[in-house]
Design a protein around this motif. Sequence first.
Motif, PDB file in Angstrom:
ATOM      1  N   GLY A 250      24.532 -34.521  20.270  1.00 45.55           N
ATOM      2  CA  GLY A 250      24.748 -35.766  19.042  1.00 45.55           C
ATOM      3  C   GLY A 250      24.626 -36.900  19.867  1.00 45.55           C
TER       4      GLY A 250
ATOM      5  N   HIS B 237      15.958 -37.431  15.941  1.00 44.93           N
ATOM      6  CA  HIS B 237      16.204 -36.292  15.986  1.00 44.93           C
ATOM      7  C   HIS B 237      17.141 -36.253  14.276  1.00 44.93           C
ATOM      8  CE1 HIS B 237      20.241 -33.493  17.283  1.00 44.93           C
ATOM      9  NE2 HIS B 237      20.556 -34.676  16.591  1.00 44.93           N
ATOM     10  N   HIS B 238      17.841 -37.463  13.740  1.00 44.82           N
ATOM     11  CA  HIS B 238      18.799 -37.321  12.982  1.00 44.82           C
ATOM     12  C   HIS B 238      17.819 -36.813  11.629  1.00 44.82           C
ATOM     13  CE1 HIS B 238      22.176 -37.885  14.812  1.00 44.82           C
ATOM     14  NE2 HIS B 238      21.833 -38.949  15.495  1.00 44.82           N
ATOM     15  N   THR B 239      16.223 -37.404  11.721  1.00 51.18           N
ATOM     16  CA  THR B 239      15.808 -37.310  10.585  1.00 51.18           C
ATOM     17  C   THR B 239      15.205 -35.538  10.030  1.00 51.18           C
ATOM     18  OG1 THR B 239      14.201 -38.751  10.817  1.00 51.18           O
ATOM     19  CG2 THR B 239      13.197 -37.354   9.654  1.00 51.18           C
TER      20      THR B 239
ATOM     21  N   ARG C 259      17.355 -32.799  11.763  1.00 48.42           N
ATOM     22  CA  ARG C 259      19.033 -32.546  11.398  1.00 48.42           C
ATOM     23  C   ARG C 259      19.361 -32.787   9.790  1.00 48.42           C
ATOM     24  NH1 ARG C 259      24.411 -34.578  11.133  1.00 48.42           N
ATOM     25  NH2 ARG C 259      24.237 -36.957  11.669  1.00 48.42           N
ATOM     26  N   PHE C 260      18.795 -34.083   8.831  1.00 50.09           N
ATOM     27  CA  PHE C 260      18.780 -33.728   7.631  1.00 50.09           C
ATOM     28  C   PHE C 260      18.004 -33.812   6.896  1.00 50.09           C
ATOM     29  CE2 PHE C 260      20.382 -38.805   9.113  1.00 50.09           C
ATOM     30  CZ  PHE C 260      21.870 -37.780   9.139  1.00 50.09           C
TER      31      PHE C 260
ATOM     32  N   VAL D  91      21.878 -44.404  11.784  1.00 51.80           N
ATOM     33  CA  VAL D  91      21.924 -42.954  11.553  1.00 51.80           C
ATOM     34  C   VAL D  91      22.034 -42.637   9.901  1.00 51.80           C
ATOM     35  CG1 VAL D  91      22.797 -40.376  11.473  1.00 51.80           C
ATOM     36  CG2 VAL D  91      22.430 -42.106  13.635  1.00 51.80           C
TER      37      VAL D  91
ATOM     38  N   GLU E 212      19.680 -41.673   6.965  1.00 50.23           N
ATOM     39  CA  GLU E 212      20.430 -40.768   5.578  1.00 50.23           C
ATOM     40  C   GLU E 212      19.470 -41.108   4.323  1.00 50.23           C
ATOM     41  OE1 GLU E 212      23.783 -37.704   4.401  1.00 50.23           O
ATOM     42  OE2 GLU E 212      23.646 -39.394   5.796  1.00 50.23           O
TER      43      GLU E 212
END
Length: 482
Positions: free
Chosen positions: A137, A322-324, A326-327, A359, A363
């Motif tokens: 993370g 990274h978080h795109t 992941r979502f 973040v 989301e």
Amino acid sequence: MATVLIIEDNQAMSEMLATVVKELGHVASCAFTLQDGLRQAQSAAYDVVFLDVRLPDGNGLELLPEIRKNESSPEVIILTGFADPDGAELAIRSGAWDYLQKPVSLQELELLLNRVLQYRDNLRMVQKPPVALNLPGIVGNSPHMKACLDVLAHAANTDANVLITGETGTGKELFARAIHHNSRTCKGDFVVVDCTALPETLVESILFGYEKGAFTGAEKSREGLIKQANGGTLFLDEVGELPPSMQKAFLRVLQERVFRPVGSKQEVGCNFRLVAATNRDLDQMVLSGGFRKDLLYRLRTIAMEIPPLRNRLEDIKPIVIHHTARFCENYGIELKGFSSDFFKALSSYDWPGNVRELVNSIESAVSVAQHEPILFPKHLPPTIRVHLAKALIENRRESSVHGATEESTETSGSLVSYRDFRQAALFQAEKRYFQDLMISARGNIGEACRISGLGRTRLYTLLKKYEISRFDWPVSGIEQED
């Protein structure tokens, strides 16, 4: 034989330093301006840099981070005739070896140089094993983040207490968990104590546990959070909120590693790794009597300061990517791309909620876009879009008053892009503000912080950004010369 760079505009002082260096059998190079010093520091490897503060073309402290980025990572010794507590703090936090006030004796300079070179020799002798960190993370490769990861790697090799500071949303718990996962206590539990949610009447029983019958309603014995962390890591989140009544009791736990459950006659031993975090200024709380000095010293064996997102905008893109991903994986949809102005919009926002807000916004954008293949600024939460729209209007007003738009259109002959327009207007407005601020404060950093509401580190960063020297204004107090 070592190489030493002397950045000093006083020729007599420069020659004296060069003589000391050469008599000790080392090589000395001299620069008399900030720009010449930076050029030499970037073109060759140096072991030590003597750096003046007041130079003809700027403040030497502004050069310190750039010098430390050099591949040889030289040790920097600040020498100034204008000793300033705020400047000393900035220098040490930026990686200076020492901050000294002139005049300095030849004997002191020789001793200092020998000590620094002995330290560097020791570093070369020690073969540090490579550290492969487990960083779930944690994303970003800016200089600020690299500095935090260096501290994390150091903390992972010890059992010392760690204090993590930073604004809300910067990821303090994420770093605390990373310390746990990379340390020898990783096989134990990671136990979180939210100090903001500890009722003062129940805090002792929650932390220490209690015996059956210790108080009304205690129908059976219960293990406290400290005991649950035995063999693992105890994380005190927002430790600045720990009730004063518990600070002394917890200090003893840290010193002796024993505690007494409520209602028990026996003390219980417990071995845990302590990591604490706070968004408050504990040093200031100590001065005001809100936090115990001895407890702070115990907590801050290793200190880690996580910078706000606005100070490391280069990390926005890797965090978003990274978080795109992941979502998209969590929602079972195709990986999305980004429009050319998506990251520009994100970089134009100041992110008061830091990484947590970023973040959450990503989301939200992924949720709104659903199966659309590309993310646009339109997908961002309305609060951010409203903020950007208002900022554009305000900047237009500022530009019309101060001529920023005229300056921009004269160079291009037509309207500029929104990003260029906003940056030009904002730059001019903020630069004027900080010029006026330093005039009003007469160069006094403490007074400037009081007026602006900014912290010292943030103020120094902005003064550097807008190339404003505190020494350009009449300085309050006794003037000193370099």
